[in-house]
Design a protein around this motif. Structure first.
Motif, mmCIF file in Angstrom:
data_model
loop_
_atom_site.group_PDB
_atom_site.id
_atom_site.type_symbol
_atom_site.label_atom_id
_atom_site.label_comp_id
_atom_site.label_asym_id
_atom_site.label_seq_id
_atom_site.Cartn_x
_atom_site.Cartn_y
_atom_site.Cartn_z
ATOM 1 N N SER A 115 0.822 -1.215 0.000
ATOM 2 C CA SER A 115 0.000 0.000 0.000
ATOM 3 C C SER A 115 0.853 1.260 0.000
ATOM 4 N N SER A 116 2.011 1.238 0.652
ATOM 5 C CA SER A 116 2.868 2.428 0.652
ATOM 6 C C SER A 116 3.427 2.699 -0.743
ATOM 7 N N ILE A 117 3.733 1.626 -1.477
ATOM 8 C CA ILE A 117 4.240 1.785 -2.842
ATOM 9 C C ILE A 117 3.160 2.363 -3.748
ATOM 10 N N ILE A 118 1.959 1.800 -3.691
ATOM 11 C CA ILE A 118 0.927 2.299 -4.602
ATOM 12 C C ILE A 118 0.395 3.663 -4.153
ATOM 13 N N TYR A 119 0.557 3.988 -2.871
ATOM 14 C CA TYR A 119 0.185 5.337 -2.445
ATOM 15 C C TYR A 119 1.112 6.357 -3.097
ATOM 16 N N SER A 120 2.397 6.028 -3.147
ATOM 17 C CA SER A 120 3.353 6.910 -3.825
ATOM 18 C C SER A 120 3.010 7.033 -5.311
ATOM 19 N N LYS A 121 2.651 5.899 -5.925
ATOM 20 C CA LYS A 121 2.239 5.918 -7.334
ATOM 21 C C LYS A 121 1.013 6.821 -7.512
ATOM 22 N N ALA A 122 0.077 6.733 -6.577
ATOM 23 C CA ALA A 122 -1.148 7.516 -6.656
ATOM 24 C C ALA A 122 -0.869 9.012 -6.525
ATOM 25 N N ILE A 123 0.014 9.373 -5.605
ATOM 26 C CA ILE A 123 0.392 10.776 -5.439
ATOM 27 C C ILE A 123 0.922 11.336 -6.759
ATOM 28 N N ASN A 124 1.823 10.593 -7.398
ATOM 29 C CA ASN A 124 2.424 11.071 -8.649
ATOM 30 C C ASN A 124 1.382 11.189 -9.760
ATOM 31 N N TRP A 125 0.489 10.199 -9.861
ATOM 32 C CA TRP A 125 -0.562 10.240 -10.887
ATOM 33 C C TRP A 125 -1.487 11.435 -10.642
ATOM 34 N N ALA A 126 -1.834 11.661 -9.397
ATOM 35 C CA ALA A 126 -2.726 12.765 -9.054
ATOM 36 C C ALA A 126 -2.103 14.115 -9.403
ATOM 37 N N VAL A 127 -0.851 14.283 -9.040
ATOM 38 C CA VAL A 127 -0.169 15.554 -9.301
ATOM 39 C C VAL A 127 -0.028 15.802 -10.802
ATOM 40 N N HIS A 128 0.382 14.770 -11.546
ATOM 41 C CA HIS A 128 0.573 14.923 -12.986
ATOM 42 C C HIS A 128 -0.742 15.173 -13.719
ATOM 43 N N SER A 129 -1.814 14.527 -13.273
ATOM 44 C CA SER A 129 -3.103 14.653 -13.955
ATOM 45 C C SER A 129 -3.951 15.804 -13.437
#
Length: 255
Positions: A115-129
């Motif tokens: 979950s910590s890994i995909i949370y980081s992935k989610a942060i990046n996707w959210a910021v970029h999009s």
């Protein structure tokens, strides 16, 4: 009053089993674009990743918005104490989940790490999009007795820690929709989602056949029918009036 979190984008940790697959189907049925991550942590049952990829390909061909990436965590879990990890050489126990022997299948903090890994992935996707992203894990109540990191308390604590740990956390939510229901109800949710998306009975069984739950499969990928997760899976199918479409080594498990 806290503002309702709305997102059309989701990230799922897809293990290839019933729980995460049914969660993926639920999110797709809600019209979300989904990024899927699978984790190779040196598990004995790596056939789950192969089956996960088959389902992702099938769903992509059906026109759903989703992508898949496999993340290699073999070195992270190399010195593990769990019977699920191949490098330990510990045999997988047979029996029900309520038996103490099943504790050997605990992979310490596995879901916390995922979950910590995909949370980081989610942060990046959210910021970029510039759009909110929800991350989801298929934790369910049947896991609570054996796996501490599947319990509601663990999910709640992790969610709070992640919220405090990044400036953009208001753009991400971490949910576990099945955390209070059992595997039979998880399967029912997956079936409902597929019906909502217009899947034929044949397509539904194809998706379910391309899930894998067994911790101790044969070299051919057949499920053992004897470990705790096999027994729980068979009970879930029976509760929904269905025969499990995967192959089992032990015909006695159907009796």
């Amino acid at each position: 009053m806290k503002k309702k979190f709305i997102s059309n984008k989701a990230i799922v940790a897809l293990g290839g089993g019933l729980d995460s697959t049914c969660l993926l189907l639920k999110l797709l049925s809600e019209g979300k674009a989904v990024r899927v991550y699978g984790f190779n942590y040196g598990q004995k049952h790596q056939i789950e990743l192969k089956k996960a990829k088959r389902n992702v390909l099938f769903l992509q061909q059906k026109g759903f918005q989703l992508s898949f990436q496999e993340i290699n965590l073999v070195d992270v879990f190399a010195d593990n104490t769990s019977s699920l990890v191949a490098s330990t050489g510990i045999d997988i126990p047979h029996g029900n989940y309520n038996e103490d022997s099943m504790r050997s299948t605990v992979v310490p903090l596995r879901n916390v790490i995922f979950s910590s890994i995909i949370y980081s992935k989610a942060i990046n996707w959210a910021v970029h999009s510039g759009e909110n992203v929800v991350i989801a894990l298929g934790l369910h109540s049947g896991d609570h007795a054996v796996y501490p990191d599947c319990r509601p308390e663990s999910h709640k604590a992790c969610k709070r820690a992640y919220e405090l740990s990044d400036w953009n956390s208001e753009m991400v939510d971490y949910v576990a929709p099945f955390v209070k229901v059992d595997k039979a109800q998880v399967l029912a949710a997956g079936l409902k989602a597929m019906r909502k998306m217009g899947f034929s009975q044949r397509e539904m069984m194809r998706v379910l056949a391309n899930t894998h739950s067994c911790y101790d499969p044969s070299p051919k990928g057949e499920s053992c029918g004897l470990c705790g997760t096999c027994q729980e899976r068979l009970q879930a199918f029976a509760a929904n009036g269905l025969k499990d479409p995967v192959k089992y080594k032990q015909s006695a498990c159907f009796e």
